[in-house]
Design an enzyme around this catalytic site. Structure first.
Site: not given
Ligand code: NAD
Ligand code: DAU
Length: 339
Positions: A11, A33, A35-36, A59, A82, A125-127, A153, A157, A192
């Site tokens: 994403f 990537d 490609l999981t 990988d 990744a 991540t803020d997590e 998770y 991180k 998500k």
């Molecule tokens: P995503 O799950 O959509 O994508 C992850 C990508 O990493 C995929 O394309 C997957 O194929 C690849 N990948 C997984 N394992 C791998 C491996 N072993 N080798 C190579 N590639 C691999 O994730 P995203 O939501 O785009 O998040 C990207 C980064 O941003 C992550 O590090 C995540 O922790 C961080 N992040 C995400 C959010 C969010 O809201 N989505 C917020 C803050 C930080």
């Molecule tokens: O804060 C950054 C993080 O945000 C990233 O590091 C993570 O990779 C990303 O997945 C995301 O984590 P969250 O757990 O916050 O995201 P998620 O989309 O899974 O859930 C958002 C909120 O919605 C959370 O409070 C859980 C809730 N939720 C989620 C799902 C999937 C539901 O209520 N129902 C659902 O089915």
């Protein structure tokens, strides 16, 4: 410059590859990537044939393959997106989170040491800060908030962040780390929350809302995250951590209602289900540092970003329909079947 982007078929990495290939035609983006289930070549289809883009199905835990790419491509900058990223999956099966998020980061750092780079950037991540109480709207995560993780998770991180900091201090490596809040926008995998609401609602399927729906997330449009990372790799100070977020806090019930209204669907689709174990209550970023040092501020308010996102999912239904008709069905049944 040669810029390695790992996780570029996901994403945020995918949005970042789109952004960088268009903005910097003289730089080469080298996307690595595995490609999981979360990686999708359809996300990269619009840029795959651009002369400044190259894709490697690799990988990040495969040391030999990673070293080979570094040796041949001589990257100047490495940006590590990744990761295994879904909290619910990490509760179901943590192991792959430890391998990719921790060991994979270590392999990339070793490759950077071995071959030399100008900058390594870790997308965190803020997590890693854990959560904030719901009744303290005055509290925010700053870069000095202690690490205090809740899920496998976030623990994986946070471990990666510590390894990056150790390599910076011990080996003098030029690293930066960013910790961003929840992203939303095009190309987000439907597991998500926001794309799950859209894809379920479009199929008139119930929307599982965990607990009371009062958990709060700080939503950021994905392009704003991409802009922030671009600024950090160019102007951020080595060894520093930057929080990224735009004071866009919403509770989950508000988010579902907004999205359903945007789609013209009934709130009767909302289905309160059992809570996520260890569910973090509230995330909220203080972005003072990145604003003060790098001049970053989010450009897209939630009201505008959510409209754009809904439109994107409606215009690109094939992208997510291809996902939800595949293995995702089994995932969905396992996660939500008995909830
Ligand atoms: P995503 O799950 O959509 O994508 C992850 C990508 O990493 C995929 O394309 C997957 O194929 C690849 N990948 C997984 N394992 C791998 C491996 N072993 N080798 C190579 N590639 C691999 O994730 P995203 O939501 O785009 O998040 C990207 C980064 O941003 C992550 O590090 C995540 O922790 C961080 N992040 C995400 C959010 C969010 O809201 N989505 C917020 C803050 C930080
Ligand atoms: O804060 C950054 C993080 O945000 C990233 O590091 C993570 O990779 C990303 O997945 C995301 O984590 P969250 O757990 O916050 O995201 P998620 O989309 O899974 O859930 C958002 C909120 O919605 C959370 O409070 C859980 C809730 N939720 C989620 C799902 C999937 C539901 O209520 N129902 C659902 O089915």
């Amino acid at each position: 410059m040669n810029i390695i982007v790992t996780g570029g078929a996901g994403f945020i990495g995918g949005n970042f590859c789109h952004y960088m290939t268009k903005k910097y035609p003289d730089d080469t983006i080298l996307c690595i990537d595995k490609l999981t289930y979360a990686g999708n070549l359809e996300t990269l289809e619009p840029i795959m044939d651009m002369p400044n883009f190259k894709f490697f199905k690799t990988d990040i835990t495969d040391r030999e393959a990673i070293y080979k790419i570094f040796k041949e491509e001589k990257p100047d900058i490495v940006i590590n997106f990744a990761a295994e990223t879904h909290v619910d999956r990490s509760i179901d099966d943590p192991e792959v989170f430890l391998n990719t998020n921790i060991i994979g980061t270590g392999v990339l750092l070793d490759a950077c040491r071995e071959f030399g780079i100008k900058r390594y950037h870790q997308v965190s991540t803020d997590e890693v800060y854990g959560d904030l109480p719901l009744d303290r709207p005055d509290m925010f995560f700053t870069e000095t908030t202690p690490i205090h993780t809740s899920s496998p998770y976030s623990a994986a991180k946070a471990s990666a962040d510590l390894i990056v900091q150790a390599y910076t201090r011990t080996f003098g490596m030029p690293c930066t780390i960013s910790r961003c809040s929840n992203n939303y926008g095009p190309y987000q995998f439907p597991e998500k929350f926001i794309p799950l609401i859209i894809s379920n609602a479009m199929n008139d399927k119930k929307i599982p809302l965990y607990g009371k729906g009062d958990n709060v997330r700080d939503w950021l449009y994905v392009k704003d995250h991409c802009i922030a990372i671009d600024l950090i790799i160019r102007n951020g100070k080595e060894g520093e951590i930057y929080n990224i977020g735009g004071h866009n806090e919403k509770n989950n019930l508000e988010v579902v209602k907004t999205v359903l209204a945007g789609l013209g669907k009934s709130e009767e689709l909302i289905n309160f289900v059992s809570d996520r174990p260890g569910h973090d209550r509230r995330y909220a970023i203080d972005p003072t540092k990145i604003h003060g040092e790098l001049g970053w501020l989010p450009e897209t308010p939630f009201e505008e970003g959510i409209k754009k996102t809904i439109k994107w999912y409606l215009d690109n239904a094939k992208w997510w329909e291809n996902i939800i008709k595949g293995e995702y069905k089994n995932y969905y049944e396992k996660m939500y079947g008995n909830r």
